[in-house]
Enzyme design. Sequence first.
Site, mmCIF file in Angstrom:
data_model
loop_
_atom_site.group_PDB
_atom_site.id
_atom_site.type_symbol
_atom_site.label_atom_id
_atom_site.label_comp_id
_atom_site.label_asym_id
_atom_site.label_seq_id
_atom_site.Cartn_x
_atom_site.Cartn_y
_atom_site.Cartn_z
ATOM 1 C CB VAL A 1 103.443 89.903 92.744
ATOM 2 C CG1 VAL A 1 104.684 89.194 92.226
ATOM 3 C CG2 VAL A 1 102.346 88.882 93.047
ATOM 4 C CB ALA B 159 105.822 95.775 92.725
ATOM 5 C CE LYS B 160 99.939 96.664 87.264
ATOM 6 N NZ LYS B 160 100.454 97.696 86.358
ATOM 7 N N GLY B 161 99.954 95.032 92.118
ATOM 8 C CA GLY B 161 99.021 94.600 93.153
ATOM 9 C C GLY B 161 97.607 94.633 92.620
ATOM 10 C CG ASP C 227 97.013 98.873 86.529
ATOM 11 O OD1 ASP C 227 97.885 99.254 85.743
ATOM 12 O OD2 ASP C 227 96.319 97.862 86.310
#
Length: 440
Positions: free
Chosen positions: A84, A129-131, A170
């Site tokens: 995202v 962002a992050k995934g 992460d």
Amino acid sequence: MGKMLSNTRTYRVPPLIKQDRDRRFAAEGNPFEAMMSRFDEAATRLNLEPGLYKVLRAPEKQIIVSVPIARDNGEIEVFTGFRVLHNTSRGPAKGGIRFDMAVSLDEVKALAAWMTWKCAVVNLPFGGAKGGVICDPALMSDRELEKVTRRYTSAIIDTLGPESDVPAPDVNTNERVMAWIMDTYSMHKRHTVTGVVTGKPIAMGGSLGRKDATGRGCLVVTLAALAKKKMKVKGATVAVQGFGNVGSTAARLMSEAGMTIVAVSDKSGGVYNPKGLDIKDCLKWTGEKKFLDAYPKGKHITNEELLELKCDVLVPAALENVITSQNADNIKARIICEGANGPTTAQADAILDKKGVYVIPDILANAGGVTVSYFEWVQDRGGYFWDEKTVNERLEKIMKDSFAEVAAMSDEHDVSMRIGAYMLAISRVAAMHRMRGLYA
Ligand code: NAD
């Protein structure tokens, strides 16, 4: 075809993990709602224009991909992955990738927005962002993990790039995973692109100081908070939940700074010693035995008890939603330094505020990691690498300055440090949108 189909299955979140996640989020909202309730309050106080309010709430891009791999036994498994991009107005999207069974689109959306605000609080030229991929690396071989990483990378490759979207480690991802992402991306581009990820091995263009950066940032803002509250550093008592990268580094650096670490914990439970724990010894123990549950030099306590201990500083550095309306009133710490993302619910915030607990919010407290990721990206693009002393000095300056700016905002508007941090971040992102205008 028949054989192929009978060989294929879609990975589902096991019921127990789903139950635990749903239990933690059910009562006081999932992380996206928690983030949005703070955003709404800060945006209202800033009198944000209604149009801009709508733009900043909506993630720019949400990608859902299937990640099929052949397992070592030949069976084909299909995992689900997300990426995202929340907002890229200030620069390339920046944010980690987690491999975890509890990953969901809602969680990834919240974490992506948090990255936008976090980068803006410390004034980095990045968006958020992050995934994530719904999987459990502990149940995969190295080869399977590599396949998941490479297939996921190729599925989201159109968004990735040093100028557009830069992942980082992460939960359950590390420098080895980053190396695979960098290699996959470089293979597609037909040349080596080190700046496409941060948190890489040093020999591959990683930055010195990155590993300790988040914990070091926690130390810097905690020292600033102690000074603001006119509390002594030497002998200040600290309890730390989570003894991974963030928690163990924060505990070690705080004890080196003269504070007394009275308790630490990991997912196996916690240990408490009112006279202070020897953090180096705890690290030696977890290095050999992995978990703290059998550590012999302290009283064993639960993670819930740790949060309610009498201490000056509490550092939640493990999970989301651990300080809730159920236990906020029992918290005795005078300062909370949020090493983890989203450890405190919005309902708990109100209780802590009333009690006068000084909360250094996640988007400021744990921004040391993304700050040194930014340094890594700068070094990769310049092809010139700094020594660790330079990295640490520059990190310290950014964290100190950012603390002062958030404190000034919260004093000026008579709001908590959390709302002050959101106001600072939103005003910076909004200013960029106003200057750029709306392309249509
Ligand atoms: P990690 O995997 O290295 O460590 C996590 C720690 O939490 C481990 O000690 C684990 O045992 C413990 N833990 C797991 N489940 C627990 C439970 N139910 N109760 C108590 N402890 C539990 O992870 P990390 O990199 O230290 O990240 C911790 C938090 O900090 C996460 O919220 C992460 O998003 C956030 N964060 C990390 C960074 C970074 O640079 N690593 C940067 C910003 C924010």
